[in-house]
Design a protein around this motif. Structure first.
Motif, PDB file in Angstrom:
ATOM      1  N   VAL A  37       0.842  -1.210   0.000  1.00  0.00           N
ATOM      2  CA  VAL A  37       0.000   0.000   0.000  1.00  0.00           C
ATOM      3  C   VAL A  37       0.867   1.245   0.000  1.00  0.00           C
ATOM      4  O   VAL A  37       0.634   2.177  -0.783  1.00  0.00           O
ATOM      5  CB  VAL A  37      -0.954   0.001   1.222  1.00  0.00           C
ATOM      6  CG1 VAL A  37      -1.646   1.339   1.379  1.00  0.00           C
ATOM      7  CG2 VAL A  37      -1.971  -1.107   1.104  1.00  0.00           C
ATOM      8  N   TYR A  38       1.870   1.277   0.858  1.00  0.00           N
ATOM      9  CA  TYR A  38       2.718   2.459   0.948  1.00  0.00           C
ATOM     10  C   TYR A  38       3.485   2.683  -0.356  1.00  0.00           C
ATOM     11  O   TYR A  38       3.621   3.816  -0.815  1.00  0.00           O
ATOM     12  CB  TYR A  38       3.678   2.333   2.130  1.00  0.00           C
ATOM     13  CG  TYR A  38       4.406   3.612   2.420  1.00  0.00           C
ATOM     14  CD1 TYR A  38       3.723   4.713   2.915  1.00  0.00           C
ATOM     15  CD2 TYR A  38       5.777   3.730   2.186  1.00  0.00           C
ATOM     16  CE1 TYR A  38       4.381   5.900   3.177  1.00  0.00           C
ATOM     17  CE2 TYR A  38       6.444   4.909   2.446  1.00  0.00           C
ATOM     18  CZ  TYR A  38       5.735   5.996   2.936  1.00  0.00           C
ATOM     19  OH  TYR A  38       6.389   7.169   3.192  1.00  0.00           O
ATOM     20  N   GLY A  39       3.973   1.612  -0.952  1.00  0.00           N
ATOM     21  CA  GLY A  39       4.657   1.726  -2.240  1.00  0.00           C
ATOM     22  C   GLY A  39       3.728   2.262  -3.317  1.00  0.00           C
ATOM     23  O   GLY A  39       4.131   3.092  -4.147  1.00  0.00           O
ATOM     24  N   PHE A  40       2.481   1.827  -3.311  1.00  0.00           N
ATOM     25  CA  PHE A  40       1.488   2.316  -4.271  1.00  0.00           C
ATOM     26  C   PHE A  40       1.238   3.811  -4.073  1.00  0.00           C
ATOM     27  O   PHE A  40       1.214   4.579  -5.028  1.00  0.00           O
ATOM     28  CB  PHE A  40       0.182   1.530  -4.103  1.00  0.00           C
ATOM     29  CG  PHE A  40      -0.941   1.986  -4.983  1.00  0.00           C
ATOM     30  CD1 PHE A  40      -1.024   1.566  -6.303  1.00  0.00           C
ATOM     31  CD2 PHE A  40      -1.930   2.833  -4.486  1.00  0.00           C
ATOM     32  CE1 PHE A  40      -2.066   1.982  -7.117  1.00  0.00           C
ATOM     33  CE2 PHE A  40      -2.967   3.262  -5.293  1.00  0.00           C
ATOM     34  CZ  PHE A  40      -3.039   2.835  -6.620  1.00  0.00           C
ATOM     35  N   LEU A  41       1.082   4.226  -2.826  1.00  0.00           N
ATOM     36  CA  LEU A  41       0.770   5.630  -2.539  1.00  0.00           C
ATOM     37  C   LEU A  41       1.965   6.558  -2.705  1.00  0.00           C
ATOM     38  O   LEU A  41       1.787   7.762  -2.914  1.00  0.00           O
ATOM     39  CB  LEU A  41       0.213   5.760  -1.118  1.00  0.00           C
ATOM     40  CG  LEU A  41      -1.189   5.205  -0.913  1.00  0.00           C
ATOM     41  CD1 LEU A  41      -1.549   5.188   0.566  1.00  0.00           C
ATOM     42  CD2 LEU A  41      -2.208   6.004  -1.704  1.00  0.00           C
ATOM     43  N   ARG A  42       3.166   6.039  -2.626  1.00  0.00           N
ATOM     44  CA  ARG A  42       4.353   6.883  -2.789  1.00  0.00           C
ATOM     45  C   ARG A  42       4.536   7.356  -4.219  1.00  0.00           C
ATOM     46  O   ARG A  42       5.174   8.389  -4.455  1.00  0.00           O
ATOM     47  CB  ARG A  42       5.603   6.127  -2.337  1.00  0.00           C
ATOM     48  CG  ARG A  42       5.688   6.091  -0.828  1.00  0.00           C
ATOM     49  CD  ARG A  42       6.940   5.452  -0.347  1.00  0.00           C
ATOM     50  NE  ARG A  42       8.121   6.041  -0.969  1.00  0.00           N
ATOM     51  CZ  ARG A  42       9.311   5.471  -0.988  1.00  0.00           C
ATOM     52  NH1 ARG A  42       9.474   4.304  -0.415  1.00  0.00           N
ATOM     53  NH2 ARG A  42      10.336   6.057  -1.555  1.00  0.00           N
ATOM     54  N   LYS A  43       3.971   6.622  -5.170  1.00  0.00           N
ATOM     55  CA  LYS A  43       4.076   7.057  -6.563  1.00  0.00           C
ATOM     56  C   LYS A  43       3.287   8.350  -6.737  1.00  0.00           C
ATOM     57  O   LYS A  43       2.167   8.476  -6.240  1.00  0.00           O
ATOM     58  CB  LYS A  43       3.538   5.981  -7.506  1.00  0.00           C
ATOM     59  CG  LYS A  43       4.361   4.720  -7.499  1.00  0.00           C
ATOM     60  CD  LYS A  43       3.754   3.695  -8.420  1.00  0.00           C
ATOM     61  CE  LYS A  43       4.532   2.397  -8.343  1.00  0.00           C
ATOM     62  NZ  LYS A  43       3.873   1.323  -9.094  1.00  0.00           N
ATOM     63  N   ARG A  44       3.873   9.296  -7.435  1.00  0.00           N
ATOM     64  CA  ARG A  44       3.267  10.621  -7.598  1.00  0.00           C
ATOM     65  C   ARG A  44       1.845  10.551  -8.154  1.00  0.00           C
ATOM     66  O   ARG A  44       0.955  11.243  -7.665  1.00  0.00           O
ATOM     67  CB  ARG A  44       4.126  11.487  -8.513  1.00  0.00           C
ATOM     68  CG  ARG A  44       3.577  12.892  -8.683  1.00  0.00           C
ATOM     69  CD  ARG A  44       4.410  13.771  -9.590  1.00  0.00           C
ATOM     70  NE  ARG A  44       5.692  14.162  -9.053  1.00  0.00           N
ATOM     71  CZ  ARG A  44       5.884  15.063  -8.101  1.00  0.00           C
ATOM     72  NH1 ARG A  44       4.866  15.633  -7.540  1.00  0.00           N
ATOM     73  NH2 ARG A  44       7.088  15.385  -7.703  1.00  0.00           N
ATOM     74  N   GLU A  45       1.600   9.692  -9.112  1.00  0.00           N
ATOM     75  CA  GLU A  45       0.271   9.625  -9.737  1.00  0.00           C
ATOM     76  C   GLU A  45      -0.779   8.995  -8.819  1.00  0.00           C
ATOM     77  O   GLU A  45      -1.975   9.136  -9.057  1.00  0.00           O
ATOM     78  CB  GLU A  45       0.316   8.873 -11.071  1.00  0.00           C
ATOM     79  CG  GLU A  45       0.694   7.416 -10.971  1.00  0.00           C
ATOM     80  CD  GLU A  45       2.188   7.141 -11.088  1.00  0.00           C
ATOM     81  OE1 GLU A  45       2.543   5.957 -11.226  1.00  0.00           O
ATOM     82  OE2 GLU A  45       2.999   8.096 -11.040  1.00  0.00           O
TER      83      GLU A  45
END
Length: 138
Positions: A37-45
């Motif tokens: 989840v955190y990796g997904f949310l860290r992406k700018r888009e």
């Protein structure tokens, strides 16, 4: 205080703490899902993603994402469209346990209760007054 409990996911026995509500094995699985989840949310888009978008993008259950938010592991200041449901009405909020309209409703109910109690107290006090009349004896 720590308590002995059964894991809600696998029913294994473990020591429950304020921050750990599942057994060690399930905790490791949750940690991997947190990283996803955190990796997904860290992406700018993805920083403006809503809960449903995070669920569909990661495959992690909504309940677990909400748990991460409630525990403060996902800082809502970094993700403007994330939130969690109000415990009273279910509307999405970003801080506290209940939304502002529910808070206002509770305050109004408390004020009404206080007014009723004060009125009841005054009525009881009025009923206790005793009046005597004296008539001179002839």
């Amino acid at each position: 205080m720590n308590d002995l409990a059964n894991c809600p996911k696998c029913n294994a026995l473990f020591v429950k703490t304020q921050f750990r509500t599942v057994c060690g094995d399930c905790y490791k699985i949750e940690e991997k899902q947190f990283e996803t989840v955190y990796g997904f949310l860290r992406k700018r888009e993805n920083r403006k993603a809503r809960i449903a978008e995070v669920v569909s993008g990661t495959g992690v259950a909504e309940e677990l994402i909400l748990k991460f938010i409630r525990l403060g592991r996902l800082q809502l200041s970094n993700f403007p469209n994330l939130g969690y449901p109000c415990e009273k009405c279910g509307n999405m909020i970003r801080e506290g346990k209940i939304c502002s309209s529910c808070t206002k409703g509770l305050h109004d109910q408390l004020a009404q209760l206080q007014r009723e109690e004060e009125h009841q107290r005054l009525m009881t006090h009025e009923e206790k007054k005793t009046f005597y009349s004296f008539s001179p004896k002839k």
